[in-house]
Design a protein around this motif. Structure first.
Motif, PDB file in Angstrom:
ATOM      1  N   TRP A 261       0.804  -1.210   0.000  1.00  0.00           N
ATOM      2  CA  TRP A 261       0.000   0.000   0.000  1.00  0.00           C
ATOM      3  C   TRP A 261       0.839   1.264   0.000  1.00  0.00           C
ATOM      4  O   TRP A 261       0.308   2.367  -0.030  1.00  0.00           O
ATOM      5  N   THR A 264       0.159   3.491  -3.061  1.00  0.00           N
ATOM      6  CA  THR A 264      -1.187   4.076  -3.020  1.00  0.00           C
ATOM      7  C   THR A 264      -1.232   5.252  -2.069  1.00  0.00           C
ATOM      8  O   THR A 264      -1.792   6.306  -2.379  1.00  0.00           O
ATOM      9  N   TYR A 267       0.341   8.371  -3.404  1.00  0.00           N
ATOM     10  CA  TYR A 267      -0.520   9.088  -4.344  1.00  0.00           C
ATOM     11  C   TYR A 267      -1.647   9.817  -3.628  1.00  0.00           C
ATOM     12  O   TYR A 267      -2.048  10.910  -4.022  1.00  0.00           O
ATOM     13  N   ILE A 271      -2.405  13.803  -3.840  1.00  0.00           N
ATOM     14  CA  ILE A 271      -3.687  14.445  -4.154  1.00  0.00           C
ATOM     15  C   ILE A 271      -4.063  15.415  -3.048  1.00  0.00           C
ATOM     16  O   ILE A 271      -4.536  16.529  -3.311  1.00  0.00           O
TER      17      ILE A 271
ATOM     18  N   MET B  33      -6.454  10.804 -17.083  1.00  0.00           N
ATOM     19  CA  MET B  33      -5.711   9.553 -17.203  1.00  0.00           C
ATOM     20  C   MET B  33      -6.367   8.456 -16.385  1.00  0.00           C
ATOM     21  O   MET B  33      -5.771   7.406 -16.184  1.00  0.00           O
ATOM     22  N   LEU B  92      -3.931  10.900 -12.935  1.00  0.00           N
ATOM     23  CA  LEU B  92      -2.949   9.812 -12.979  1.00  0.00           C
ATOM     24  C   LEU B  92      -2.848   9.147 -11.614  1.00  0.00           C
ATOM     25  O   LEU B  92      -2.813   7.914 -11.495  1.00  0.00           O
ATOM     26  N   GLY B  93      -2.817   9.980 -10.569  1.00  0.00           N
ATOM     27  CA  GLY B  93      -2.782   9.437  -9.216  1.00  0.00           C
ATOM     28  C   GLY B  93      -4.010   8.598  -8.913  1.00  0.00           C
ATOM     29  O   GLY B  93      -3.908   7.511  -8.335  1.00  0.00           O
ATOM     30  N   VAL B  94      -5.184   9.097  -9.325  1.00  0.00           N
ATOM     31  CA  VAL B  94      -6.423   8.350  -9.104  1.00  0.00           C
ATOM     32  C   VAL B  94      -6.361   7.002  -9.814  1.00  0.00           C
ATOM     33  O   VAL B  94      -6.750   5.967  -9.259  1.00  0.00           O
ATOM     34  N   VAL B  96      -3.707   5.246 -10.582  1.00  0.00           N
ATOM     35  CA  VAL B  96      -2.798   4.326  -9.906  1.00  0.00           C
ATOM     36  C   VAL B  96      -3.409   3.837  -8.591  1.00  0.00           C
ATOM     37  O   VAL B  96      -3.288   2.658  -8.240  1.00  0.00           O
ATOM     38  N   ILE B  97      -4.095   4.745  -7.873  1.00  0.00           N
ATOM     39  CA  ILE B  97      -4.690   4.341  -6.600  1.00  0.00           C
ATOM     40  C   ILE B  97      -5.745   3.263  -6.818  1.00  0.00           C
ATOM     41  O   ILE B  97      -5.749   2.219  -6.164  1.00  0.00           O
ATOM     42  N   SER B 100      -4.278   0.049  -7.945  1.00  0.00           N
ATOM     43  CA  SER B 100      -3.595  -0.590  -6.839  1.00  0.00           C
ATOM     44  C   SER B 100      -4.590  -1.244  -5.889  1.00  0.00           C
ATOM     45  O   SER B 100      -4.356  -2.348  -5.383  1.00  0.00           O
ATOM     46  N   ILE B 101      -5.716  -0.565  -5.631  1.00  0.00           N
ATOM     47  CA  ILE B 101      -6.731  -1.149  -4.759  1.00  0.00           C
ATOM     48  C   ILE B 101      -7.283  -2.422  -5.389  1.00  0.00           C
ATOM     49  O   ILE B 101      -7.441  -3.446  -4.716  1.00  0.00           O
ATOM     50  N   ASN B 104      -4.575  -5.069  -4.947  1.00  0.00           N
ATOM     51  CA  ASN B 104      -4.065  -5.447  -3.632  1.00  0.00           C
ATOM     52  C   ASN B 104      -5.107  -5.769  -2.582  1.00  0.00           C
ATOM     53  O   ASN B 104      -4.781  -6.331  -1.555  1.00  0.00           O
ATOM     54  N   TRP B 105      -6.363  -5.384  -2.789  1.00  0.00           N
ATOM     55  CA  TRP B 105      -7.382  -5.607  -1.765  1.00  0.00           C
ATOM     56  C   TRP B 105      -7.875  -7.043  -1.922  1.00  0.00           C
ATOM     57  O   TRP B 105      -8.924  -7.309  -2.496  1.00  0.00           O
ATOM     58  N   ILE B 106      -7.070  -7.940  -1.356  1.00  0.00           N
ATOM     59  CA  ILE B 106      -7.274  -9.357  -1.678  1.00  0.00           C
ATOM     60  C   ILE B 106      -8.631  -9.856  -1.190  1.00  0.00           C
ATOM     61  O   ILE B 106      -9.245 -10.684  -1.840  1.00  0.00           O
ATOM     62  N   LEU B 214      -2.691   1.780 -16.095  1.00  0.00           N
ATOM     63  CA  LEU B 214      -2.355   3.075 -16.688  1.00  0.00           C
ATOM     64  C   LEU B 214      -2.144   2.939 -18.196  1.00  0.00           C
ATOM     65  O   LEU B 214      -2.489   3.832 -18.965  1.00  0.00           O
TER      66      LEU B 214
END
Lengths: 291, 289
Positions: A261, A264, A267, A271, B33, B92-94, B96-97, B100-101, B104-106, B214
């Protein structure tokens, strides 16, 4: 805790180097040059190739790789970036164009060297020193020292030489600088060359630590731009503060929550910064364009 | 023959995605993005709802759209406060977030393995099992989305978006609520992307984080730029050409990885060539066949 400190310090210096290089280009050309990530990767791959495939000694490989990268960035500047700037293309559109250029370069790297991650044992990793309860590798020491040294050289160059003054003048007011006789194209070439030099060295250092992969540049570049945004414009030291905050958050998140994490959370912090404090820690606002 | 339906379905799904991005980026000037992220949210919502709760297609679609609308609304509230450069970074950050969720949020999304076992669409009791059936459904959805976008773009709302993109301060001085308009454009484009996500989940009967990275966002942006920022038909043609290119490259016998790299190099070249030749053209005709 000591291990965390060492990791944070080493990461700070790497992010500092890359963010200084991209910051230099951003301050003169006024757009985030995403092709920089490809230059980072290419510097690392070239030095790896020259060292291992052509069997040159390590230092020669380093110098040749950096020279090769400088030549390439000059070519990119003349073929793509200057013509686009002549068309008065806006900042974010240049960024999209540089993203296209990055895609091309990254895939060429993938074609030549393959998509896998390679190891890059330039220096023996066997030597591990221990400071109290923490372990430091030779590569981490080399990274730390090199980055700080290059940062100090850059500061001396920017703040104590006439070329550095020209770069600072161009970054603060481009039109007025040309009226004072500062050559636009020379300053732009200089900022690109210095930026490419710094970032290719950073690429080689990162590759020694983590190995080579074609997409390694983009992630690091995004973190460097984050460090730049968090730190804010102004004196180069603010990039250092931004890099420190970023490295601190990443290591803390990896330690307290979970390593997956960490990105994440970085980022999310970016923001938050862009929303509450868009001009970073230094709070220096560039003059907006006229209405 | 099945091969043709497969290509057609991918063309239609990508057209929906690219045309919805066209609303935000071409008309609204919001170069986002994070489009692949909304696509992914639509896919995963559908997958979770149909696997864990067994909801049918006609309930999943509105729920996915509402969920993505809510997420996009909150993102837009934050992102619209920034100007062009940093807007791209926030999105772009959104991206990637959210990526990633999903990865990774198994507990909820099963991480990199994805969710398997999404059932087929049932309409009026008939289960759509064949490729041709899905081809028809995705064709209908694509026409629907195209029609909606056409009406939006030709309406006064669309003209307002163009005005905001060209001169924001002047639009504000005329009394138009620029902030609300931009937020609504972003949300509408995200909701339409989630429709594509729903179709994607039902087509592959699974959801996986690899399709919502991305790279996909960058591909969609390339399509919008190459097709013409405001040219819905041009975007459809661009998607057709790029998908066919992908299939043609397969016939050259190149290994998969090399073909993927060459494809991406071509996207990059097309992008830069168009920008060098015409800049970010806003006219109706941008694709030369």
């Amino acid at each position: 805790m000591q291990q965390l400190t060492i990791n944070i310090l080493v990461n700070t210096t790497i992010y500092l180097l890359v963010s200084c290089s991209i910051g230099l280009i951003y301050s003169v050309a006024k757009f985030f040059n995403l092709t920089h990530a490809a230059i980072l990767t290419l510097g690392a791959y070239l030095s790896y190739s020259i060292c291992y495939d052509l069997s040159y000694p390590k230092w020669v490989a380093l110098v040749l790789a950096v020279c090769g990268v400088l030549v390439l960035s000059l070519m990119l500047l003349y073929i793509v970036i200057v013509p686009l700037q002549k068309k008065q293309v806006k900042g974010w559109q240049m960024m999209i164009a540089s993203l296209g250029l990055y895609t091309i370069l990254q895939n060429i790297i993938s074609l030549i060297w393959g998509d896998d991650t390679n190891l890059y044992p330039l220096i023996e990793i066997g030597k591990v020193y221990s400071l109290g309860s923490a372990y430091v590798t030779t590569i981490q020491i080399i990274t730390f020292v090199t980055c700080l040294l290059l940062f100090c050289c850059l500061c001396v160059f920017i703040y104590y030489t006439s070329w550095g003054r020209a770069i600072r003048a161009m970054s603060s007011n481009r039109e007025l600088s040309t009226i004072f006789g500062i050559s636009e194209i020379k300053v732009e070439i200089l900022s690109f060359l210095i930026g490419s030099l710094l970032v290719s060295v950073a690429g080689i250092l990162i590759a020694m630590d983590e190995g080579l992969s074609p997409t390694m540049g983009f992630n690091k570049l995004l973190f460097a731009i984050m460090a730049m945004i968090i730190g804010g414009q102004g004196h180069l030291i603010y990039y250092g503060l931004g890099a420190f905050v970023l490295a601190f958050i990443q290591e803390m998140a990896a330690y307290l929550i979970a390593p997956m994490w960490a990105e994440t959370i970085s980022y999310i912090i970016l923001i938050a910064f862009l929303y509450f404090q868009p001009y970073g820690i230094s709070r220096k606002q560039n003059p907006k364009t006229e209405v | 023959m099945e091969f043709l339906w497969e290509i057609g379905i991918m063309i239609f799904i990508n057209t929906i995605l690219a045309q919805s991005l066209c609303l935000a980026a071409g008309y609204g000037g919001l170069v986002s993005m994070s489009h692949a992220a909304f696509f992914g949210l639509g896919t995963y919502t559908t997958a979770i709802l149909s696997i864990s709760f067994g909801f049918p297609f006609w309930i999943n679609l509105p729920i996915s759209m509402c969920l993505v609308a809510i997420v996009a609304y909150f993102i837009a509230l934050v992102a619209m406060k920034t100007n062009d450069d940093f807007f791209v970074f926030i999105t772009l950050g959104v991206q990637v977030i959210i990526s990633s969720i999903l990865n990774n949020w198994i507990e909820v999304t099963h991480g990199p393995f994805g969710l398997l076992g999404v059932p087929n669409i049932r309409i009026l009791g008939y289960e759509i099992e064949s490729e041709f059936g899905f081809f028809i459904i995705s064709f209908i959805m694509m026409l629907l989305v195209w029609n909606i976008l056409n009406r939006i773009c030709k309406s006064p709302y669309g003209r307002l978006l163009i005005a905001i993109k060209e001169d924001e301060i002047y639009s504000k001085s005329l009394g138009k609520n620029v902030y609300q308009t931009k937020v609504s454009a972003f949300v509408i484009s995200a909701v339409l992307a989630s429709i594509a996500g729903v179709l994607f989940a039902y087509y592959f009967n699974s959801a996986s984080p690899n399709n919502h990275t991305l790279d996909k966002s960058i591909y969609l942006l390339c399509v919008v730029i190459i097709g013409g920022m405001r040219n819905l038909k041009g975007i459809f043609l661009t998607v057709v050409i790029l998908e066919l290119l992908q299939e043609i490259m397969r016939f050259f016998g190149l290994p998969m990885a090399v073909a993927a790299n060459i494809r991406q190099i071509l996207y990059g070249f097309a992008l830069i060539y168009l920008m060098l030749k015409e800049g970010f053209c806003n006219n109706e005709k941008c694709v030369e066949d």
